[in-house]
Design an enzyme around this catalytic site. Structure first.
Site, mmCIF file in Angstrom:
data_model
loop_
_atom_site.group_PDB
_atom_site.id
_atom_site.type_symbol
_atom_site.label_atom_id
_atom_site.label_comp_id
_atom_site.label_asym_id
_atom_site.label_seq_id
_atom_site.Cartn_x
_atom_site.Cartn_y
_atom_site.Cartn_z
ATOM 1 N N HIS A 274 0.835 -1.209 0.000
ATOM 2 C CA HIS A 274 0.000 0.000 0.000
ATOM 3 C C HIS A 274 0.868 1.256 0.000
ATOM 4 O O HIS A 274 0.689 2.157 -0.845
ATOM 5 C CB HIS A 274 -0.905 -0.031 1.237
ATOM 6 C CG HIS A 274 -1.786 1.167 1.386
ATOM 7 N ND1 HIS A 274 -3.101 1.176 0.991
ATOM 8 C CD2 HIS A 274 -1.547 2.410 1.904
ATOM 9 C CE1 HIS A 274 -3.640 2.363 1.240
ATOM 10 N NE2 HIS A 274 -2.710 3.128 1.807
ATOM 11 N N GLU A 275 1.801 1.332 0.931
ATOM 12 C CA GLU A 275 2.643 2.524 1.029
ATOM 13 C C GLU A 275 3.563 2.660 -0.184
ATOM 14 O O GLU A 275 3.893 3.774 -0.606
ATOM 15 C CB GLU A 275 3.459 2.496 2.319
ATOM 16 C CG GLU A 275 2.632 2.497 3.602
ATOM 17 C CD GLU A 275 1.668 3.665 3.712
ATOM 18 O OE1 GLU A 275 1.931 4.725 3.120
ATOM 19 O OE2 GLU A 275 0.618 3.513 4.390
#
Length: 513
Positions: A274-275
């Protein structure tokens, strides 16, 4: 520095825009310093540093406000409006500078600095309250933050504009309460009953092997491997640890992200993917835009579309794991050695209504956001008493997800956003998921998406996103980027169709689309 500005004015050969840019670079330097302090607060700073560091951050924020609202930038903004040969990027930077100046100018300097110091200190107070499961310890600070937010939004509101609409506009232009109400009503209508169908399905998915003997050191190695595989450049960024995973950037040569490590290995795994999606966006901003007012993502919704695209559209796709699942088995032979790839992929897609947004499954994720959106509206528009939040939060979770938090740490205290004053931010998460589904539908019509994942050719997919989204930074808003890429305006039906098709198939629900 001031002598340099004087020389620029005297020679008369520099365009007025270039003279303005010198002042904007100075403002950007102040912002960059504050970002570094924020990063440090969340990663390496000692616990006792908070109060003193908050004063420094307050001083930097005040200096930034003074510079952006000062006579020099005001003068050059007026002169630049007369320029006739500005590029699209320069026009966008002028637009952002005028908007930023207008928003800052209406806030009294003392209030602005006091608020910045409060926000800097509030993150520490929130973290301690969450650790102690003590909402009452954080409630007075939250009340102060809300008071400031309402006051500042009142200063900035146009005639007749609602306060929460002002806040929403900071994160996603073009999505008012009215439009978001329609969006969330669609999700509530379609996804809540669909979730009930899934919970009644007889399909059983085992995922117990995702929790257990996953040494933290090995998880760190996996995090670095998966970040690089997805597309993170460790020559231009770092991966650290924090209580709440996040990504920040100083420019497109310095992008920083964090994760956390827990007993359940997919928590960190998908946090990193995600990051990394956020980071790839910032790394892809054009060089001419970085370190300017448009040298960042178009909006929080568009930013979330990239993180959710990589986390879910790519990361939870079985084709993604074909080339690399043996690597996971090699790293964790005790836990995954006898688990097939098919079983692993089913496990990471299992629908299980839970309490924690950042660890929720893809289907229920936006229902977590719905809870926050409804409560934010009440706090800002209906003057909801902060003391009522824990109970209302629990009631809404029980209504939409069928679960109820036992304490504030797994309920109202789980997110840092309100401690940072980020009211209006949460809807961006659901919008981002919907943007991502619309982009995926477009992409699957134009490239062999599944084949690229199976072959590990993620660079092709990244390039499509860079060409249509990343390179433009904040020059264009989300709805224009969507139109330019997909040929149509925002359409949340793609998101609903994507979820129903994927999870209807997984849980063998007929008439899923």
């Amino acid at each position: 520095m001031n002598q340099e500005y004087s020389q620029k004015e005297e020679n008369g050969k520099e365009r007025k825009y270039q003279q303005l840019q010198l002042w904007l670079e100075r403002a950007m330097a102040l912002q960059t310093a504050n970002i570094l302090f924020e990063w440090d607060n969340e990663t390496l700073a000692p616990k006792q540093a908070g109060a003193c560091t908050a004063k420094v951050q307050g001083a930097l924020a005040l200096a930034y406000q003074e510079l952006m609202t000062g006579e020099e930038i005001g003068k050059y903004l007026e002169l630049c409006e007369q320029e006739t040969e500005l590029s699209e990027a320069e026009v966008a930077i002028l637009r952002e500078a005028k908007e930023e100046r207008k928003e800052l100018a209406c806030i009294p300097p003392k209030e602005y600095r006091d608020y910045q110091e409060l926000i800097s200190e509030s993150a520490r107070i929130w973290a301690q309250a969450r650790e102690n499961q003590d909402f009452e310890a954080f409630a007075p600070t939250l009340e102060k933050i809300i008071q400031y937010q309402k006051k500042f939004s009142g200063y900035q509101a146009k005639k007749g504009q609602r306060l929460y609409d002002v806040m929403l506009d900071h994160y996603e232009k073009g999505f008012s309460i009215k439009k978001l109400d329609e969006f969330f009503q669609l999700l509530k209508k379609e996804l809540v009953p669909f979730l009930h169908q899934i919970m009644e399905s007889k399909v059983e998915i085992l995922d117990d092997f995702l929790e257990g003997d996953y040494p933290q050191q090995e998880q760190k190695k996996l995090a670095e491997f998966i970040a690089e595989y997805v597309g993170f450049d460790f020559e231009k960024g770092v991966l650290a640890e924090s209580a709440h995973p996040f990504t920040t950037n100083l420019h497109n040569r310095d992008v920083r992200m964090t994760t956390h490590y827990k007993k359940r290995m997919d928590s960190s795994l998908f946090s990193v993917i995600h990051e990394t999606g956020h980071a790839i966006y910032e790394l892809g901003v054009a060089d001419e835009l970085t370190q300017t007012l448009v040298g960042q993502g178009a909006s929080m919704g568009m930013h979330e579309s990239q993180s959710r695209f990589f986390e879910n559209i790519i990361g939870r796709n079985e084709a993604f794991w074909e080339p690399i699942y043996p690597k996971l088995q090699e790293m964790f032979p005790k836990m995954l050695g006898n688990v097939s790839r098919e079983e692993f992929v089913k496990a990471i897609n299992k629908v299980q209504p839970g309490l924690i947004r950042t660890e929720s499954d893809e289907l229920t994720y936006s229902l977590h956001v719905l809870v926050r959106y409804e409560l934010e509206k009440q706090l800002i528009e209906e003057n909801l008493d902060v003391k009522e939040l824990p109970e209302l939060w629990a009631d809404k979770y029980e209504e939409y997800l069928g679960v109820r938090p036992k304490n504030p740490a797994e309920g109202v205290l789980q997110d840092i956003h309100w401690a940072q004053g980020s009211f209006g931010y949460f809807p961006s998460y659901a919008l981002g998921s919907a943007f991502a589904a619309q982009m995926a539908a477009y992409m699957k019509k134009n490239i062999d998406f599944e084949a690229l994942l199976r072959e590990g050719e993620l660079g092709v997919i990244r390039e499509v996103l860079r060409r249509h989204i990343h390179q433009f930074g904040k020059m264009r808003d989300s709805r224009r980027l969507l139109r330019d890429m997909t040929g149509e305006d925002f359409n949340p039906q793609y998101y609903v169709a994507y979820l129903k098709e994927k999870y209807g198939k997984l849980y063998q629900i007929e008439g899923r689309s």
